[in-house]
Every structure is written in C-alpha cells, then in structure tokens.
Design a protein around this motif. Structure first.
Motif, short mmCIF file in Angstrom:
data_model
loop_
_atom_site.label_atom_id
_atom_site.label_comp_id
_atom_site.label_asym_id
_atom_site.label_seq_id
_atom_site.Cartn_x
_atom_site.Cartn_y
_atom_site.Cartn_z
N PHE A 36 46.72 -1.88 -7.67
CA PHE A 36 46.49 -2.92 -6.67
C PHE A 36 46.03 -4.17 -7.38
N ARG A 37 46.04 -5.28 -6.67
CA ARG A 37 45.49 -6.51 -7.22
C ARG A 37 44.76 -7.27 -6.11
N GLN A 38 43.84 -8.12 -6.56
CA GLN A 38 43.03 -8.86 -5.60
C GLN A 38 42.65 -10.21 -6.16
N VAL A 39 42.76 -11.22 -5.30
CA VAL A 39 42.27 -12.55 -5.64
C VAL A 39 41.10 -12.84 -4.72
N PRO A 40 40.19 -13.72 -5.13
CA PRO A 40 39.01 -14.01 -4.31
C PRO A 40 39.38 -14.47 -2.91
N GLY A 41 38.72 -13.91 -1.93
CA GLY A 41 38.93 -14.31 -0.56
C GLY A 41 40.09 -13.62 0.14
N LYS A 42 40.79 -12.75 -0.60
CA LYS A 42 41.93 -12.04 -0.01
C LYS A 42 41.73 -10.54 -0.12
#
Length: 119
Positions: A36-42
């Motif tokens: 998985f991946r994640q960016v700030p605020g999402k």
C-alpha cells in the motif's frame, strides 16, 4: 509476523526502484501479502497484492503495467519492482500481510519506506 520494508529513495520521473519487505517467522509462504502507499492527508491506497504461492497478483489501474509484485518464500521476502515512476507515485510505501484491496483486511504492517519521484 514482523515486517521490515526497505529500498525507498529519491528517483527521477521515468526511473525505477525496487522495494523489499523482509518478514520474520517460518510460515511466510502461507500468507497473502500486499503493498500500500499513503501520502499525508489521504487514505492508504492499495498498490499490489500476491498470493502465498506467488501465482496470483492484483494491481489497480494506476500502477498496472509499471509495478510488479513478487516474493521469494525461501528468503521470506516480498518485493515491489516499480518502473516508469511518476511524481504522483510519491508516497510512503507499506508492506502488509493480508488479502484483497482493502487495508482493513491486512493485520500486520511494516514501518513504511519513503519513495519520492522528482526531478
């Protein structure tokens, strides 16, 4: 199971990176795994999954044809080969144990490794 992701870094658009995820324990081959991946605020976003045997994989359209998930059960290691990287691939990438596309179906997570795609 404990998971340790590595291999992130800074890469130019169009470049490649290979992420690794080392797993503890003796039953790695019994587990389906995912990235998985994640960016700030999402919310965390599904990137790829693979069955315990490695015979079946799944990708969302956003990475299909560019990313390849694989595993070496003899080494207890999961991989994510990322090619033709785009700036929108910038995120913290996590490996996890579980199945499917929903993060709620994964019960063990690595600490994450930062991937930055920028010129």
């Amino acid at each position: 199971v404990q998971l340790q992701a590595s291999g992130g870094g800074l890469v130019q658009p169009g470049g490649s990176l290979r992420l690794s995820c080392a797993a503890s324990g003796r039953t790695f081959s019994a587990y389906d795994m995912g990235w998985f991946r994640q960016v700030p605020g999402k919310e965390r976003e599904f990137v790829a999954s693979i069955t315990g045997s490695g015979y079946r994989t799944d990708y969302p359209d956003s990475v299909k044809g560019r990313f390849t998930i694989s595993r070496d059960n003899a080494k207890n290691t999961l991989y994510l080969q990322m090619n033709s990287l785009k700036p929108e691939d910038t995120a913290v990438y996590y490996c996890a144990r579980g199945y499917g596309r929903l993060s709620s179906r994964y019960d063990s997570w690595g600490q994450g490794t930062q991937v930055t795609v920028s010129s």
